[in-house]
Scaffold this active site. Structure first.
Site, short mmCIF file in Angstrom:
data_model
loop_
_atom_site.label_atom_id
_atom_site.label_comp_id
_atom_site.label_asym_id
_atom_site.label_seq_id
_atom_site.Cartn_x
_atom_site.Cartn_y
_atom_site.Cartn_z
CG LEU A 20 -1.93 -1.15 1.31
CD1 LEU A 20 -2.68 -1.09 2.64
CD2 LEU A 20 -2.92 -1.09 0.15
N GLY A 21 2.06 1.17 0.53
CA GLY A 21 2.92 2.36 0.58
C GLY A 21 4.17 2.09 1.38
N GLY A 23 7.31 4.13 3.85
CA GLY A 23 7.76 5.32 4.58
C GLY A 23 9.25 5.27 4.81
CE1 TYR A 25 9.37 3.15 11.99
CE2 TYR A 25 9.84 5.41 11.35
CZ TYR A 25 9.14 4.51 12.12
OH TYR A 25 8.20 4.95 13.03
CB ALA A 26 7.27 1.30 8.20
CE LYS A 44 3.19 2.36 9.94
NZ LYS A 44 3.33 3.63 10.69
CG ASP A 137 4.78 13.92 10.00
OD1 ASP A 137 4.90 14.95 9.30
OD2 ASP A 137 5.12 12.80 9.61
#
Length: 442
Positions: A20-21, A23, A25-26, A44, A137
């Site tokens: 799905l995506g 980041g 570090y994940a 995640k 954030d």
């Protein structure tokens, strides 16, 4: 999907599918539970070898915060696991993608849609801030949508979040520059209010399709967003209107107001009853939005229809009474005007009051009349304070009281009339015209 030569990791009890995506570090995957429910989740995955000290702290913060939170507009952490290679956060799955994609595929969002999203985001942030938690954030990429058919916002990615106190002094640069408050960019002391700056930037992007401070460099961005303006009380702002956000309490609040309206109606207080019925409708609208059961929704709509019918009858009674009061007030004002021939300032203020009365009798003139009443009252209150005892003071005192009553009445009518979001929502429920005519006195 996973790239060539590698696929999603294996996790007992789940089948991980598309990516799905990703980041810092994940990597997040869509997954299915192997058990009978076949529940869809988002997992995640954090590779242990990629973790430095800051990443570990961010991950632990996210787990700690999400474990203790249950809120309809915050992504739920269902569980977490680990093996020799990865740490896994098993999250609620949001099929609608993120808010950034939602905005960009539509270019801009209508104000009505943006307002509903802002209510949901405000609700989540208020919940967090009451627990001294700041997200730090906030950006459209960190706000997910439950679905595309009936989208509900879900605040996600708490990697930078932390418990904060008003006296905390922070110097670590956190968040995304485009959405970052000036005090964070300048690395000064900051607190929970930085989240509200980010909300403002997100709202701007939703309405105009791009952030307000887009820049080619960090230095240019910093210069653009430096500001000393005070952030207003976001949660209490009438546009956000958290009070009327669709929730499990909407129907109960509407029903309680109807009970009061019926009591006033039985007592013969038509104006108070009409006002309470209209206040109740302001809660029935979100109650209809919130209710998912078709049968219960139809039952609510049937009740609303009955209340609208009674409100229409009360409207006719109150309108007739108002016209009589306006004529009475005009007669008393004429007498006061005769006694004020030597007071040009008083005469001018009375002319403003007369103009307000005339404007009120015009169809759709409520807001203009209210503005005139408030202007006239400002003058008359000053003059009343300086007026010596006597018949003229008594008449002036009565005039001020009458004008204040008219202004308060009109203020309520204007508020109802300007409830466009409620009217548009009721259009979909087939009740709009009835509510408009009942809650707007001509």
């Amino acid at each position: 999907m996973a790239g060539p030569g590698w696929g999603p990791p294996r996790l007992d009890g789940f089948i991980l599918t598309e990516r799905l995506g990703s980041g810092t570090y994940a990597t997040v995957y869509k997954a299915y539970a192997k058990k009978d429910t076949r529940e869809v989740v988002a997992i995640k995955c954090v590779a242990k070898k990629s973790l430095n000290k800051a990443s570990v702290e961010n991950l632990l913060t996210e787990i700690e915060i999400l474990k203790g939170i249950r809120h309809p507009h915050i992504v739920q952490l269902k569980d977490f696991q680990w093996d020799s290679d990865n740490i896994y956060l098993i999250m609620e799955f949001c099929a609608g993608g993120d808010l950034s994609r939602f905005i960009h595929t539509r270019r801009i969002l209508p104000e009505r849609v943006a307002r509903v999203f802002m209510q949901q985001l405000a609700s989540a942030l208020q919940f967090l801030h009451e627990r001294n938690i700041s997200h730090l954030d906030l950006k459209p990429q960190n706000i997910l949508l439950s679905s595309l058919e009936k989208p509900h916002l879900k605040l996600a990615d708490f990697g930078f979040a932390q418990h904060m106190s008003p006296w905390d002094e922070k110097h670590v640069l956190r968040g995304s520059p485009l959405y970052m408050a000036p005090e964070m960019v300048c690395q000064r002391q900051y607190d929970a209010r930085v989240d509200l700056w980010s909300v403002g930037v997100i709202l701007y992007e939703a309405l105009f399709g791009q952030p307000p401070f887009a820049s080619r460099s960090f230095t240019e961005l910093e210069e653009k967003i430096r500001s000393n303006r005070v952030i207003e009380d976001f949660f209490a702002h009438p546009w956000v209107d958290l009070e009327h956000m669709p929730s499990g309490e909407s129907l109960a609040r509407a029903t309680a107001l109807v009970v009061q309206a019926v009591k006033k109606d039985q007592d013969g207080d038509a104006a108070a009853a009409l006002s309470l019925y209209c206040q109740a409708l302001d809660f029935f609208v979100p109650a209809l939005h919130y209710e998912m059961d078709a049968q219960r929704k139809e039952a609510i709509k049937a009740k609303v229809g009955q209340y609208v019918s009674r409100a229409e009858e009360l409207k006719a009674i109150v309108s007739s009474s108002n016209r009589a009061l306006l004529r009475q007030g005009t007669s008393a004002r004429d007498l006061l005007r005769e006694m004020a021939r030597d007071k040009p300032r008083l005469l001018a203020a009375l002319e403003v009051a007369s103009a307000a009365t005339a404007k009120e009798e015009e169809a759709g003139g409520e807001q203009a009349a209210l503005d005139l009443y408030q202007h006239g009252l400002g003058e008359l209150l000053v003059l009343l304070a300086a007026e010596p005892p006597g018949r003229r003071r008594e008449l002036l005192h009565t005039e001020v009281q009458n004008l204040m009553a008219r202004a308060e009445y009109l203020k309520e009518q204007v508020k109802m009339r300007e409830s466009r979001w409620a009217a548009e929502t009721l259009d979909k429920e087939g009740l709009s015209e009835s509510v408009r005519s009942s809650c707007t006195l001509q």
